[in-house]
Motif scaffolding. Structure first.
Motif, PDB file in Angstrom:
ATOM      1  N   UNK A  22     -16.915  30.883 -15.415  1.00  0.00           N
ATOM      2  CA  UNK A  22     -17.852  31.546 -14.502  1.00  0.00           C
ATOM      3  C   UNK A  22     -18.755  32.529 -15.252  1.00  0.00           C
ATOM      4  N   UNK A  23     -18.205  33.182 -16.273  1.00  0.00           N
ATOM      5  CA  UNK A  23     -19.003  34.121 -17.071  1.00  0.00           C
ATOM      6  C   UNK A  23     -20.161  33.396 -17.756  1.00  0.00           C
ATOM      7  N   UNK A  24     -19.879  32.207 -18.314  1.00  0.00           N
ATOM      8  CA  UNK A  24     -20.924  31.452 -19.004  1.00  0.00           C
ATOM      9  C   UNK A  24     -21.913  30.819 -18.023  1.00  0.00           C
ATOM     10  N   UNK A  25     -21.462  30.475 -16.830  1.00  0.00           N
ATOM     11  CA  UNK A  25     -22.337  29.866 -15.827  1.00  0.00           C
ATOM     12  C   UNK A  25     -23.247  30.915 -15.189  1.00  0.00           C
ATOM     13  N   UNK A  26     -22.784  32.160 -15.121  1.00  0.00           N
ATOM     14  CA  UNK A  26     -23.487  33.201 -14.377  1.00  0.00           C
ATOM     15  C   UNK A  26     -24.942  33.392 -14.806  1.00  0.00           C
ATOM     16  N   UNK A  27     -25.276  33.470 -16.105  1.00  0.00           N
ATOM     17  CA  UNK A  27     -26.703  33.631 -16.477  1.00  0.00           C
ATOM     18  C   UNK A  27     -27.575  32.473 -15.987  1.00  0.00           C
ATOM     19  N   UNK A  28     -27.051  31.240 -16.107  1.00  0.00           N
ATOM     20  CA  UNK A  28     -27.814  30.092 -15.629  1.00  0.00           C
ATOM     21  C   UNK A  28     -27.979  30.142 -14.116  1.00  0.00           C
ATOM     22  N   UNK A  29     -26.951  30.601 -13.425  1.00  0.00           N
ATOM     23  CA  UNK A  29     -27.036  30.716 -11.966  1.00  0.00           C
ATOM     24  C   UNK A  29     -28.104  31.721 -11.559  1.00  0.00           C
ATOM     25  N   UNK A  30     -28.167  32.846 -12.276  1.00  0.00           N
ATOM     26  CA  UNK A  30     -29.177  33.862 -11.976  1.00  0.00           C
ATOM     27  C   UNK A  30     -30.586  33.291 -12.183  1.00  0.00           C
ATOM     28  N   UNK A  31     -30.787  32.582 -13.291  1.00  0.00           N
ATOM     29  CA  UNK A  31     -32.098  31.973 -13.563  1.00  0.00           C
ATOM     30  C   UNK A  31     -32.453  30.946 -12.488  1.00  0.00           C
ATOM     31  N   UNK A  32     -31.471  30.169 -12.068  1.00  0.00           N
ATOM     32  CA  UNK A  32     -31.704  29.163 -11.034  1.00  0.00           C
ATOM     33  C   UNK A  32     -32.106  29.815  -9.715  1.00  0.00           C
ATOM     34  N   UNK A  33     -31.433  30.899  -9.359  1.00  0.00           N
ATOM     35  CA  UNK A  33     -31.751  31.594  -8.113  1.00  0.00           C
ATOM     36  C   UNK A  33     -33.136  32.241  -8.174  1.00  0.00           C
ATOM     37  N   UNK A  34     -33.462  32.847  -9.327  1.00  0.00           N
ATOM     38  CA  UNK A  34     -34.716  33.597  -9.450  1.00  0.00           C
ATOM     39  C   UNK A  34     -35.921  32.671  -9.569  1.00  0.00           C
ATOM     40  N   UNK A  35     -35.787  31.596 -10.370  1.00  0.00           N
ATOM     41  CA  UNK A  35     -36.951  30.766 -10.670  1.00  0.00           C
ATOM     42  C   UNK A  35     -37.000  29.454  -9.894  1.00  0.00           C
ATOM     43  N   UNK A  36     -35.976  29.142  -9.106  1.00  0.00           N
ATOM     44  CA  UNK A  36     -35.994  27.913  -8.310  1.00  0.00           C
ATOM     45  C   UNK A  36     -35.805  28.202  -6.825  1.00  0.00           C
ATOM     46  N   UNK A  37     -34.664  28.775  -6.468  1.00  0.00           N
ATOM     47  CA  UNK A  37     -34.357  28.993  -5.059  1.00  0.00           C
ATOM     48  C   UNK A  37     -35.301  30.019  -4.433  1.00  0.00           C
ATOM     49  N   UNK A  38     -35.529  31.136  -5.123  1.00  0.00           N
ATOM     50  CA  UNK A  38     -36.400  32.176  -4.573  1.00  0.00           C
ATOM     51  C   UNK A  38     -37.837  31.690  -4.364  1.00  0.00           C
ATOM     52  N   UNK A  39     -38.473  31.009  -5.349  1.00  0.00           N
ATOM     53  CA  UNK A  39     -39.830  30.501  -5.104  1.00  0.00           C
ATOM     54  C   UNK A  39     -39.897  29.500  -3.953  1.00  0.00           C
ATOM     55  N   UNK A  40     -38.885  28.636  -3.843  1.00  0.00           N
ATOM     56  CA  UNK A  40     -38.891  27.668  -2.742  1.00  0.00           C
ATOM     57  C   UNK A  40     -38.815  28.391  -1.406  1.00  0.00           C
ATOM     58  N   UNK A  41     -37.909  29.366  -1.312  1.00  0.00           N
ATOM     59  CA  UNK A  41     -37.762  30.119  -0.057  1.00  0.00           C
ATOM     60  C   UNK A  41     -39.045  30.877   0.276  1.00  0.00           C
ATOM     61  N   UNK A  42     -39.666  31.487  -0.729  1.00  0.00           N
ATOM     62  CA  UNK A  42     -40.888  32.246  -0.473  1.00  0.00           C
ATOM     63  C   UNK A  42     -42.063  31.344  -0.122  1.00  0.00           C
ATOM     64  N   UNK A  43     -42.043  30.090  -0.578  1.00  0.00           N
ATOM     65  CA  UNK A  43     -43.107  29.163  -0.199  1.00  0.00           C
ATOM     66  C   UNK A  43     -43.138  28.963   1.307  1.00  0.00           C
ATOM     67  N   UNK A  44     -41.972  28.909   1.923  1.00  0.00           N
ATOM     68  CA  UNK A  44     -41.908  28.772   3.382  1.00  0.00           C
ATOM     69  C   UNK A  44     -42.466  30.031   4.057  1.00  0.00           C
ATOM     70  N   UNK A  45     -42.213  31.183   3.454  1.00  0.00           N
ATOM     71  CA  UNK A  45     -42.745  32.428   4.014  1.00  0.00           C
ATOM     72  C   UNK A  45     -44.264  32.465   3.866  1.00  0.00           C
TER      73      UNK A  45
END
Length: 318
Positions: A30-53
């Motif tokens: 989980x420690x090694x996955x965490x940085x990739x998860x943060x990048x995925x949330x910031x640069x993928x999930x967040x932009x997609x969600x904000x596109x709907x907004x």
């Protein structure tokens, strides 16, 4: 007293925290996955969600979100002929690349999967365009297909196959065909590798048995290769369709959507409104977001349908 098994010894609580080795391994994972998860949330999930907004506002990207538009951006999008032109071009481009790539890549994969001398060299040659930057390919091809100084027109004129230079990138019908050809050539190697992977998954014993039974190359291909390749073919079709609907970089470099809007794809259409300030001179982030959502949902629906096809072919051949 019975002795402890190796599994019990390895998973006993260790240290002051009372964590087993298995729990420690999971924690480190989980420690090694965490940085990739943060990048995925910031640069993928967040932009997609904000596109709907953003799609619910008339917003230029400057200042706060104030002008609430509701579904007005979607209404304007559906009523815009240029969007449907880009929508149609995207599907024509995708269809053309799929039709050109898949069957010819399969034929080449069958040849390179056989006992061909130097087949590793040929595989490398055909895969080289894939690792070449698309922008570089587009710039080179733009010069090759140029009307006055292009290599294609020069060769055709020298061979007396045409009477005058053809405006390959200056005519809408020609330009779209050229884009389809160049993209098919650029990504041909990927489809070849996909087919090779599928062919190499077929046991050689099946072909040997067919040979003993007197089956020739055509019958072996028709009754063994094709049926056993169907699950792989469905996956390749799914990947090719999704990839073919996105051609921003090549179109931007070679034609920039021209002449006029003859080769404009949805990706380029969204880019123009999001960053180039079409019409008003200011970016229209809300409208561009609506276009992106509409096209994204369309691609998603197509992916679901093709995914069901993959599941059906796997179940039929399972």
């Amino acid at each position: 007293m019975p002795s402890k098994s190796l599994y019990q010894v390895r998973n006993e609580p260790l240290g002051a925290l009372g964590m087993s080795r298995s729990a420690k391994r999971k924690l480190w994972a989980y420690v090694f996955i965490f940085p990739q998860l943060i990048l995925f949330l910031v640069f993928t999930i967040y932009p997609i969600a904000m596109s709907y907004v953003y799609s619910m506002f008339e917003w230029s990207g400057l200042g706060p979100l104030e002008n609430f538009a509701g579904l007005r951006n979607f209404g304007e999008l559906i009523a815009e002929p240029n969007f449907w032109n880009a929508f149609r071009n995207s599907f024509i481009f995708m269809s053309g690349t799929v039709i050109l790539q898949l069957p010819f890549a399969l034929v080449l994969a069958i040849i390179l999967n056989g006992k061909l001398k130097g087949k590793t060299f040929y595989r490398t040659i055909y895969f080289l365009p894939v690792v070449t930057t698309t922008a570089v390919v587009g710039a080179v091809m733009q010069n090759i297909f140029a009307t006055d100084s292009g290599l294609v027109n020069h060769l055709l004129l020298q061979l007396s196959l045409i009477g005058e230079a053809i405006p390959w990138l200056g005519n809408g019908s020609y330009a779209l065909a050229v884009l389809i050809f160049v993209s098919s050539w650029k990504w041909f190697g990927v489809k070849m590798i996909y087919w090779l992977a599928g062919l190499q998954s077929i046991p050689q014993e099946v072909y040997e048995a067919a040979t003993i039974d007197g089956a020739g190359n055509w019958k072996a291909f028709r009754f063994i290769t094709l049926p056993l390749l169907m699950p792989v073919a469905a996956v390749i079709l799914l990947l090719s369709v999704v990839d073919g609907l996105h051609a921003f970089d090549l179109v931007k470099v070679m034609t920039n959507g021209g002449p006029g809007v003859a080769t404009e794809m949805v990706d380029l259409y969204i880019y123009r409104f999001a960053f180039s300030g079409v019409g008003s001179g200011l970016p229209q982030i809300g409208y561009a977001s609506a276009a992106g959502i509409f096209f994204g949902i369309t691609v998603f629906v197509i992916s679901i349908v093709l995914g069901l096809l993959v599941k059906w072919t796997n179940g039929r051949n399972g």
